[in-house]
Enzyme design. Structure first.
Site, PDB file in Angstrom:
ATOM      1  N   GLU A 193       0.823  -1.205   0.000  1.00 53.71           N
ATOM      2  CA  GLU A 193       0.000   0.000   0.000  1.00 53.71           C
ATOM      3  C   GLU A 193       0.862   1.263   0.000  1.00 53.71           C
ATOM      4  OE1 GLU A 193      -2.268  -2.985   2.687  1.00 53.71           O
ATOM      5  OE2 GLU A 193      -0.225  -2.636   1.967  1.00 53.71           O
TER       6      GLU A 193
ATOM      7  N   ASP B 124      26.043 -37.040  -0.245  1.00 54.52           N
ATOM      8  CA  ASP B 124      26.058 -36.159  -1.411  1.00 54.52           C
ATOM      9  C   ASP B 124      26.831 -34.864  -1.211  1.00 54.52           C
ATOM     10  OD1 ASP B 124      24.437 -38.054  -2.532  1.00 54.52           O
ATOM     11  OD2 ASP B 124      22.591 -36.880  -2.409  1.00 54.52           O
TER      12      ASP B 124
ATOM     13  N   ARG C 163      22.812 -21.359  -6.307  1.00 51.73           N
ATOM     14  CA  ARG C 163      23.917 -20.961  -7.184  1.00 51.73           C
ATOM     15  C   ARG C 163      23.536 -20.976  -8.667  1.00 51.73           C
ATOM     16  NH1 ARG C 163      24.309 -25.795  -5.066  1.00 51.73           N
ATOM     17  NH2 ARG C 163      24.846 -27.640  -6.300  1.00 51.73           N
TER      18      ARG C 163
ATOM     19  N   GLY D 106      16.828 -37.125   2.720  1.00 50.20           N
ATOM     20  CA  GLY D 106      16.716 -38.248   1.788  1.00 50.20           C
ATOM     21  C   GLY D 106      15.345 -38.920   1.852  1.00 50.20           C
TER      22      GLY D 106
ATOM     23  N   LEU E 297      11.941 -37.870   3.914  1.00 52.77           N
ATOM     24  CA  LEU E 297      10.707 -37.573   3.183  1.00 52.77           C
ATOM     25  C   LEU E 297       9.570 -38.478   3.646  1.00 52.77           C
ATOM     26  CD1 LEU E 297      12.400 -37.178  -0.290  1.00 52.77           C
ATOM     27  CD2 LEU E 297      10.972 -35.415   0.759  1.00 52.77           C
TER      28      LEU E 297
END
Length: 350
Positions: free
Chosen positions: A53, A206, A213, A294, A298
């Site tokens: 606003e 990993d 990036r 992983g 999940l």
């Protein structure tokens, strides 16, 4: 399409410009109309700066028109002092007579108080224009304030035979399942969310950076599950380059000093892990999170029914053996698209 719908639709388009930059504030779009013409537009600036606003009113060249104008806004104008003054007060000070609002703000600091101020000042207020669409663009904000937890996005890539990774090797780097265009899209998503989460095994195997990036935008806060602080200190997640929270067991001692952007939160790993993590995220005002792995992490959130959206890539790779992909509980497929040779399915947890 009626005239109110037309201008609120424009507000929604403007609001989307703030995706990933306004946390902890919502994304809001605002349009000011006088004599059938738009005289000012704005959207929410990064946190601590102008609300939509304010930006819209400051964009008006002839301020005498405000006294006969209608201000359209996707979300109820705020009524409280935070890092900026109340937007409801600004509307009243500028004597804008008509206010059209997409949806009310369920944040307990607002929650109808902005509308009350406007009505008491004699403004004509219309509420609920394209309400569902206005709620959708701020699904993260509404989830946080209504469910007391962040909006949770699950993301993974799986091979065509249903694995998220092959048999583990000694080399610490990701095994890519998808094409570069899909990986770039993931970095775009990271820039849109408040935080990103990964579990211990994924980080050890990993060595991910969990940043943006490959896309211009803010890197999310890294949330790292590491019960006993087993992750090697030379790992990327220890580089202190971006805001990072390690979630450790309440029996594990955290480092006492040496980090500017890295903090530690303790939970009881014997309790429901997903619920414990969500409590930490809420405590740290995290409004949205993308969980990238992983598979066990999940599945933990899936089994606890603590997720809102799942984004699942499938590549052409065939592993034959390795770590199986998570299994979604009953959900609704929202969309399916092709990215190069990859497929992407997006599910909602209704």
């Amino acid at each position: 399409m009626n005239i109110h719908d037309f201008y609120i639709k424009r507000c929604i388009e403007l609001a989307k410009n703030g995706l990933g930059t306004t946390y902890p504030n919502p994304m809001v779009g605002c349009v000011i109309v006088a004599n059938g013409k738009i005289i000012g537009e704005g959207y929410t600036s990064p946190a601590g700066k102008n609300h939509a606003e304010v930006n819209a009113i400051q964009a008006v060249k002839d301020t005498t028109l405000l006294k006969e104008a209608t201000i359209y806004v996707t979300l109820e104008p705020c009524s409280h002092f935070g890092k900026t003054p109340p937007c409801a007060d600004l509307i009243i000070e500028n004597k804008i007579p008509n206010v059209v609002i997409g949806t009310l703000d369920t944040n307990e600091k607002v929650c109808g108080r902005g509308v009350k101020k406007l009505l008491e000042a004699g403004c004509n207020v219309t509420i609920g224009v394209l309400e569902d669409e206005c709620k959708e663009i701020n699904k993260r904000f509404f989830t946080f304030h209504e469910k007391k937890r962040p909006y949770i996005i699950l993301k993974w890539a799986e091979s065509s035979d249903g694995f998220v990774s092959p048999i583990q090797t000694d080399e610490r780097k990701p095994v890519w399942i998808t094409e570069e265009i899909s990986r770039q899209l993931v970095h775009k998503w990271r820039a849109e969310e408040h935080a990103i989460l990964a579990g211990t095994t994924t980080v050890i195997k990993d060595n991910p950076k969990l940043n943006t990036r490959h896309w211009k935008g803010n890197s999310p806060t890294r949330i790292i599950i590491d019960k006993e602080l087993k992750i090697q200190r030379e790992s990327n997640v220890w580089d202190d380059s971006q805001s990072t929270i390690f979630i450790i067991d309440n029996t594990t001692d955290a480092p006492k000093k040496g980090y500017k952007n890295t903090t530690f939160e303790t939970i009881n790993f014997k309790n429901n892990l997903a619920e414990e993590i969500i409590a930490v995220l809420y405590k740290n005002n995290i409004q949205s999170i993308i969980i990238e792995g992983g598979s066990k992490t999940l599945q933990t959130f899936i089994n606890s029914n603590l997720w809102d959206e799942a984004r699942v890539f499938e590549g052409n790779a065939i592993f034959k053996e390795g770590t199986k992909a998570p299994k979604l509980t009953p959900s609704t497929l929202i969309t399916k698209k092709t990215l190069g040779s990859d497929s992407l399915k997006i599910y909602k947890n209704y």
